[in-house]
Design an enzyme around this catalytic site. Structure first.
Site, PDB file in Angstrom:
ATOM      1  N   ARG A  90       0.710  -0.731   0.146  1.00 55.72           N
ATOM      2  CA  ARG A  90      -0.095  -0.177   0.079  1.00 55.72           C
ATOM      3  C   ARG A  90       0.967   0.780  -0.019  1.00 55.72           C
ATOM      4  NH1 ARG A  90      -4.563   1.723   4.122  1.00 55.72           N
ATOM      5  NH2 ARG A  90      -4.655   3.202   3.189  1.00 55.72           N
ATOM      6  N   ASN A 144     -10.595  -4.522  -0.860  1.00 58.46           N
ATOM      7  CA  ASN A 144     -10.660  -3.019  -2.006  1.00 58.46           C
ATOM      8  C   ASN A 144      -9.926  -3.902  -3.095  1.00 58.46           C
ATOM      9  OD1 ASN A 144     -12.419  -1.355  -1.401  1.00 58.46           O
ATOM     10  ND2 ASN A 144     -11.036  -0.624   0.559  1.00 58.46           N
ATOM     11  N   CYS A 164     -19.665  -2.117   0.938  1.00 59.18           N
ATOM     12  CA  CYS A 164     -19.114  -1.163   1.469  1.00 59.18           C
ATOM     13  C   CYS A 164     -19.184  -0.382   2.501  1.00 59.18           C
ATOM     14  CB  CYS A 164     -18.044  -0.035   0.123  1.00 59.18           C
ATOM     15  SG  CYS A 164     -17.974   1.536   0.581  1.00 59.18           S
ATOM     16  N   HIS A 194     -16.991   3.684  -4.085  1.00 61.07           N
ATOM     17  CA  HIS A 194     -15.903   4.502  -4.211  1.00 61.07           C
ATOM     18  C   HIS A 194     -15.915   5.633  -5.094  1.00 61.07           C
ATOM     19  CE1 HIS A 194     -12.961   2.832  -1.138  1.00 61.07           C
ATOM     20  NE2 HIS A 194     -14.221   2.373  -0.911  1.00 61.07           N
ATOM     21  N   TYR A 244     -14.996   9.911  -1.566  1.00 60.15           N
ATOM     22  CA  TYR A 244     -14.264   9.102  -2.292  1.00 60.15           C
ATOM     23  C   TYR A 244     -14.211  10.486  -4.305  1.00 60.15           C
ATOM     24  CZ  TYR A 244     -12.942   5.643   0.117  1.00 60.15           C
ATOM     25  OH  TYR A 244     -11.702   4.553   1.212  1.00 60.15           O
TER      26      TYR A 244
END
Length: 420
Positions: A90, A144, A164, A194, A244
């Site tokens: 990440r 995700n 989500c 998102h 988002y």
């Protein structure tokens, strides 16, 4: 009832376990299996999970294992919450795109594509093993990028629904602002994972009074501050976008901000170290306050409601990720959308959606095309497929950026890409 959590060693898990304990009347779990290859984390999380159950007088049994087939055998539902490559991957997803002037984020843009490429093959292998061991089990995906991963699962014929926590978070926030119970709030929630907008906030159910204008009129400043978007933009739009959407509506501003501070991955990694130290304390028997800063607020309530509905109980209407099947006529039937749905033992059936403003429909269509190309790259590999996906993304869109980002994505993820 047996539930299995793949990725059960996650620092998220005590939030989920707390929900299972508190909401046992909604979802009467007899056995909860936490499966994770990271034995050290699994022991810490499993120990706290058992203490949470004991504190709340839950009679269910919690077991831990590294064996996936053993974990899913006989399970009624399997929850996926894994991170291939961990926080180290990440960190890369959030860093190298910024070097090219693009948003570095774990679920959208180039970083989101990298995560999809690492994740989809692993999730499909897990799902295949679930189907071989226990074909009747439902798969609930919280991994995700949820839209792409859920599309991969459905395309492969798995019994899957994506989840989500954005919608339930907004539901709880709006309920608090209106001083009503969360169950009184029904969101006209539309979009992709998102990439969503609340186009109405209804009291009492799908046909209830729309109080969104009241919310924006009386609480617009607070809502805008939470989204980190200007109040006049919300007034102009007349809807509440997901936070988002800031990556799209204020891309350059976000890039400048991200370049001046540590990555979110670094923050979360430090938080996880602190959380694991807390979990090791044998006196701790409830989720610590720090976990609220980790993200995933209300994930447990959403997961309990969804699992209960799929297994024959729960609330009838929930926001989930599932096939479009004509719900949004400007998208392909096999696009995965995030909308209110009627959820039951046969799965999720999207509720009808009012016509969508072209301002939102256009962006949905663009990102849906990207998700199609991203899944092709995840399933079949190849530099050209990665480039096509990046070039199609609205946050990239220029061939020079796409070329550079393709090379960096492959370089940083080679160990996770069998074709590279």
């Amino acid at each position: 009832m047996k539930l299995t959590v793949v990725g059960g060693g996650s620092t998220y898990t005590p939030e989920l376990v707390d929900g299972f304990a508190r909401l046992r009347d909604t979802l009467p779990v007899e056995e909860l299996v936490l499966m994770d290859p990271a034995q050290d984390r699994l022991e810490l999380v499993g120990g706290l999970a058992r203490r949470i159950f004991t504190r709340q007088d839950h009679t269910g049994r919690i077991t831990t294992t590294n064996d996936l087939d053993e974990a899913v055998d006989g399970a009624d539902a399997v929850l996926l919450q894994l991170r291939v490559g961990g926080q180290a991957a990440r960190e890369q997803d959030e860093t190298w795109p910024l070097e090219c002037g693009c948003v570095g984020q774990e679920t959208t843009g180039a970083g989101g594509l990298a995560k999809a490429l690492r994740t989809v093959p692993v999730v499909l292998d897990i799902a295949d093993r679930v189907r071989r061991t226990n074909p009747r089990a439902w798969i609930i995906d919280f991994t995700n990028p949820v839209g792409i991963v859920t599309r991969a699962l459905l395309q492969a014929g798995h019994k899957a629904v994506g989840l989500c926590n954005v919608a339930i978070g907004l539901q709880r926030k709006f309920a608090a602002l209106l001083s009503v119970a969360p169950s009184e709030i029904h969101l006209d929630h539309v979009g992709l994972n998102h990439l969503t907008w609340e186009t109405a906030v209804r009291l009492g159910g799908p046909e209830g009074e729309d109080v969104l204008p009241k919310l924006l009129g009386e609480h617009g400043d607070r809502i805008a501050a939470d989204l980190r978007l200007p109040r006049p933009l919300l007034d102009t739009l007349g809807v509440v976008p997901s936070y988002y959407l800031r990556y799209y509506y204020a891309h350059d501003e976000v890039v400048r901000e991200l370049r001046t501070k540590p990555s979110r991955a670094a923050e979360v990694a430090a938080m996880e170290r602190e959380l694991l130290a807390l979990y090791a304390d044998p006196a701790l028997d409830e989720k610590p306050e720090l976990l609220g800063e980790r993200g995933g607020a209300f994930y447990s309530e959403a997961a309990v409601d969804l699992a209960a509905a799929l297994l024959g109980g729960g609330t009838p209407y929930q926001v989930v990720n599932t096939y479009n099947r004509g719900t949004l006529p400007f998208l392909p039937d096999d696009a995965v959308i995030e909308v209110q749905a009627a959820v039951g033992a046969k799965g999720a059936a999207p509720l009808p959606v009012h016509p969508v403003d072209p301002l939102y429909a256009g962006l949905m269509a663009d990102v849906t095309a990207y998700e199609h190309l991203a899944l092709e790259a995840a399933l079949h590999g190849g530099r050209d497929r990665v480039f096509r996906a990046l070039l199609s993304h609205p946050l990239i869109g220029q061939y020079a950026y796409a070329e550079t980002l393709t090379d960096r994505l492959i370089a940083h993820n080679r160990e996770h890409l069998a074709w590279a």
